[in-house]
Structure formats: structure tokens, C-alpha cells
Design an enzyme around this catalytic site. Structure first.
Site, mmCIF file in Angstrom:
data_model
loop_
_atom_site.group_PDB
_atom_site.id
_atom_site.type_symbol
_atom_site.label_atom_id
_atom_site.label_comp_id
_atom_site.label_asym_id
_atom_site.label_seq_id
_atom_site.Cartn_x
_atom_site.Cartn_y
_atom_site.Cartn_z
ATOM 1 N N ASP A 13 0.815 -1.223 0.000
ATOM 2 C CA ASP A 13 0.000 0.000 0.000
ATOM 3 C C ASP A 13 0.846 1.269 0.000
ATOM 4 O OD1 ASP A 13 -2.373 -1.412 -0.016
ATOM 5 O OD2 ASP A 13 -2.604 -1.380 2.173
ATOM 6 N N ARG A 93 -0.046 4.174 17.003
ATOM 7 C CA ARG A 93 -0.546 5.234 16.129
ATOM 8 C C ARG A 93 -0.272 6.652 16.607
ATOM 9 N NH1 ARG A 93 0.238 1.892 12.358
ATOM 10 N NH2 ARG A 93 -1.210 0.170 12.248
ATOM 11 N N ASP A 122 -7.362 2.684 12.621
ATOM 12 C CA ASP A 122 -6.077 3.387 12.540
ATOM 13 C C ASP A 122 -6.160 4.740 11.850
ATOM 14 O OD1 ASP A 122 -4.672 1.491 13.984
ATOM 15 O OD2 ASP A 122 -4.354 0.231 12.223
ATOM 16 N N SER A 173 -3.596 -9.793 7.153
ATOM 17 C CA SER A 173 -3.134 -8.423 7.321
ATOM 18 C C SER A 173 -2.552 -8.350 8.727
ATOM 19 C CB SER A 173 -4.312 -7.461 7.181
ATOM 20 O OG SER A 173 -3.968 -6.226 7.772
HETATM 21 N N1 ARG Z 1 -7.805 -4.213 15.658
HETATM 22 C C1 ARG Z 1 -6.564 -3.659 16.105
HETATM 23 C C2 ARG Z 1 -6.742 -2.215 16.452
HETATM 24 O O1 ARG Z 1 -7.660 -1.601 16.022
HETATM 25 C C3 ARG Z 1 -5.442 -3.860 15.125
HETATM 26 C C4 ARG Z 1 -5.592 -3.182 13.807
HETATM 27 C C5 ARG Z 1 -4.512 -3.457 12.819
HETATM 28 N N2 ARG Z 1 -4.477 -4.843 12.513
HETATM 29 C C6 ARG Z 1 -3.987 -5.433 11.416
HETATM 30 N N3 ARG Z 1 -4.038 -6.711 11.371
HETATM 31 N N4 ARG Z 1 -3.506 -4.764 10.415
HETATM 32 O O2 ARG Z 1 -5.972 -1.665 17.174
#
Ligand code: ARG
Length: 420
Positions: A13, A93, A122, A173
Site C-alpha cells: 500500500d 498510532r 487506525d 493483514s
Molecule cells: N484491531 C486492532 C486495532 O484496532 C489492530 C488493527 C490493525 N491490525 C492489522 N491486522 N492490520 O488496534
């Protein structure tokens, strides 16, 4: 030319985003790659960014900052989202957003960019943190804006002559940093399906974990872990050592159907061996060093704190306020917790503290008891005053009158009938 700082992981990405932003927005792209503990060849990632057309590729090691400034406060707070998720991704983040803003200022950029999708948490966390830290900065989120599928992205990348190995995308992912690994998509999207073995990377399957458990003692100072088995370690090394040790014993797998901020339920796996062990140990030490009311109220705060982190509200006054409470509670959370790690389980073996509130002279049923049992009579009289008064005036007790409250009253489970 105008400039944008793109948070760059080296994945498909953000790699496609480099030429895409340049084309669509006519901006020069500076990439910012942040090391918060992903196992990567950072120089290779940097070179890749430059090959894709970035005018500059910055890499920052933020591991120590991450653990000290984000992870430890979350641990001290006891922050587990919905009682389960130690928040590794969510904690990363605000740090990414902060560094994007810093580098944007250093580079004189007028925008920042990230590779988050339009249906996850995110994007909220990064957009919001940037808007709070520097409202003048524009945020570009290519993946949210373009309507490309993964295959189309690969096609676009090929047209642009980018080297994005097709096989690299994988079934899942994932996102990872020192505090944990998050895994979603693929077979996990069916919440009935058992997580396949290949979803995991940090933890051994319980069946494959060694039969002999390990023992570890964790030292805390003011709610922060500082040493393992008496050996002082810097924060990143300490978390890393526990990830390896506990992960090797099958500890730290979490399977969570969670409530995303935007209203979607999603099934996510987490691997967070150090986080699981440290939360358990920290809670245990608090049970020894905090008074009952502090502990009870702190549980309420812990839930608020976890929601706040999950919901992208790190840089808020509410956080400052909660943090003040949590920090104050941690003043005496100093001591040691001894744990056994084996076959997927953490077992607390013992705990001690120089400022422990546990008083053997009060607790003992043996000789040396200093509790004045004669004081109990007066205590029970006063403690029960209200209940006794009400019982005498309003509850028809005796001769079967208390049916509403007692077990045989309405709402009680039906009496067992004879078996067939
Ligand atoms: N669900 C988790 C969160 O919102 C992780 C999100 C990212 N997960 C991922 N497999 N890319 O903090």
C-alpha cells in the site's frame, strides 16, 4: 514543489502510495519509516522508498520512546481493550502521528500521509492525532481515496516499474511492534474458524511448548518493570526478553471479536506474550500495594483508559487527567512478582513489596494475631444497622415470609425433577 511526509512501512500500500501521491497531488514525497520493533531491514526499506520515487527517505528508531512514553503508561493504567487486547497497534498510532508532524515541520511539508484503509480504527487515530497536534497539516490517505483492489494495486505498481513482489502480500493483514502483533483477514474472517497455525509468528502452540515450565521474577518500580530475575534491563530489552521467553511457552495468544470504533465487529488475533505477562504481574503487585478503594476505582479508570487509547484520543485533556490519577496510584507499586510460565499459562507464584499493605499480624489465624476480635462486635452492629432496620420494618421474615429474597422464591432455578 509542495511536500508531503508519508508514513512508509515498505509494504504494498505505502509503496504504491509514493508515485500515486506524486501523480494525484503533484507533491514531492518524503517517506518516514518508524522502527517500533518490527523485524525489518530498515536500510532496505529506505532504499525501496527512494527507488519508488521518494525525494528523501527518513528512518527513525522510536522503540525506546514507544515503550517509555506509550507502553508503560498503558501498563500502569491496566489498559486492556474490552478486557483482552493490550493495544499494541493502537498505541503505535499516536507515536507515528507525532513523528509525522515533527518530520513535516523539519521538512517544511504541508501535508502528511498514511496507508490506513477507510474502515479501520487506525485512520481515526492518525487523522485525529495530527489534527490535534498541527491543525494546519493536511492529511492524505491514499488507500482510503483510491478505489483499487489489491490486484489493481499490483498492476499499477508494475506500470510504474515498482518492485512489489506479488507473493509478499500473504493471507493475513498484520501489524506489529514490540508490544504485540495483530493479525486479521483471510480465514480469520469467519469467527467460527479456529486460527490456523500459520497465523502465529511469536508464540508456540501449547502442544509444542516445552513440558518444563520457566520461572521468572519481575521487579517493578512505581508500576514500571525494571528488571527480570534481578537483572536490570532497558525497556525495549525487557519487553523483548519476555516476548521470547513467554512466547516460547505458548503464552500470549488472544482471539478477540472486538468492537471497532466505527461500529464494525471484527475478529482479530493478537500475539502479545510480554504484555500478557506484564499485565498479570503488574495487577498482582497492585493487589499487594494499593488500598481497596484505589484498586476498585482504578478498574473503572482502566476501562476508560483502554477505550481512550483504542479510540484515538491519546492527545487529549481527558487523557492528561486520567494519567494524573494513574501516576498517583503508582507511587507505591514497587516490588517483585514471581511467575511460572508454562504450556500457555502464566501462574503467579508469589509477590512482595517493601511497602506491601499485607500484614501477616492482621491476617494470621495463628499465634501472633494482633487483630482485636472483640472490635468485630461493634463493627458488625454498625455495619448492619441499616440492613437490620429495614428488615425489621419492611421484610416479612420468618414463617416463610422472605420468599422473594431466598432461594426458593421467584427467579430461583427450578427445583430438580426426578430423572428418567
Ligand atoms: N484491531 C486492532 C486495532 O484496532 C489492530 C488493527 C490493525 N491490525 C492489522 N491486522 N492490520 O488496534
Amino acid at each position: 514543489m509542495k511536500k508531503v511526509v508519508l508514513a512508509y512501512s515498505g509494504g504494498l500500500d505505502t509503496t504504491v502510495a509514493v508515485p500515486w501521491i506524486r501523480e494525484k497531488y503533484g507533491m514531492e514525497v518524503v517517506t518516514l519509516t518508524i522502527d517500533i520493533g518490527q523485524p525489518k531491514d530498515w536500510e532496505a526499506v529506505r532504499q525501496k522508498a527512494l527507488r519508488c520515487g521518494a525525494v528523501k527517505a527518513v528512518v527513525r528508531d522510536a522503540k525506546e520512546l514507544f515503550v517509555r512514553s506509550l507502553v508503560w503508561p498503558a501498563l500502569q493504567a491496566g489498559a486492556l481493550y474490552e478486557g483482552k487486547y493490550p493495544l499494541a497497534t493502537a498505541l503505535g498510532r499516536p507515536l507515528i502521528a507525532k513523528l509525522l508532524v515533527d518530520v513535516a515541520r523539519e521538512e517544511g511539508a504541508e501535508a502528511v500521509a498514511h496507508g490506513c484503509t477507510g474502515k479501520g480504527n487506525d485512520q481515526v487515530r492518525i487523522d485525529l492525532a495530527v489534527a490535534i497536534l498541527d491543525p494546519a497539516l493536511k492529511v492524505i490517505a491514499p488507500v482510503r481515496e483510491w478505489k483499487m483492489t489489491r490486484d489493481e494495486e499490483i498492476k499499477y505498481a508494475k506500470e510504474k516499474g515498482l518492485d512489489v513482489g506479488e507473493g509478499s502480500s500473504g493471507t493475513y493483514s498484520t501489524d506489529e511492534n514490540v508490544w504485540g502483533r495483530s493479525i486479521e483477514c483471510g480465514p480469520l474472517e469467519d469467527p467460527w474458524v479456529e486460527p490456523p497455525a500459520d497465523a502465529f509468528a511469536w508464540t508456540k502452540e501449547v502442544a509444542a511448548a516445552p513440558d518444563r515450565p520457566a520461572e521468572v521474577t519481575i521487579q517493578f518500580e512505581r508500576g514500571v518493570p525494571v528488571a527480570l530475575d534481578g537483572k536490570r534491563l532497558d525497556p525495549v530489552a525487557l519487553v523483548g526478553a519476555l516476548n521470547t521467553l513467554a512466547g516460547g511457552h505458548g503464552i500470549g495468544r488472544i482471539d478477540h471479536v472486538e468492537n471497532r470504533l466505527i461500529g464494525i465487529k471484527s475478529r482479530e488475533l493478537y500475539e502479545a506474550p510480554a504484555a500478557v505477562v506484564l499485565h498479570e504481574a503488574h495487577r498482582e503487585l497492585e493487589s499487594l500495594t494499593l488500598a481497596k478503594d484505589q484498586l476498585r476505582f482504578k478498574q473503572i479508570v482502566a476501562q476508560q483508559y483502554a477505550d481512550l487509547i483504542y479510540n484515538g484520543l491519546w492527545f487529549t485533556a481527558f487523557h492528561r487527567d486520567l494519567r494524573a490519577f494513574v501516576l498517583s496510584t503508582q507511587e507505591h507499586v514497587t516490588g517483585e512478582v514471581r511467575l511460572r510460565l508454562g504450556k500457555g499459562r502464566v501462574t503467579v507464584l508469589g509477590r512482595k513489596s517493601p511497602v506491601s499493605l499485607y500484614d501477616k499480624k492482621l491476617a494470621t489465624y495463628d499465634r501472633g494475631d494482633q487483630f482485636d476480635s472483640s472490635a468485630a462486635l461493634g463493627f458488625i452492629y454498625v455495619h448492619g444497622l441499616s440492613a437490620r432496620t429495614q428488615a425489621a420494618k419492611q421484610l416479612q421474615l420468618g414463617e416463610g415470609g422472605a420468599k422473594d429474597i431466598l432461594l426458593e422464591g421467584p427467579g430461583a432455578p427450578p427445583a430438580p425433577t426426578g430423572g428418567r
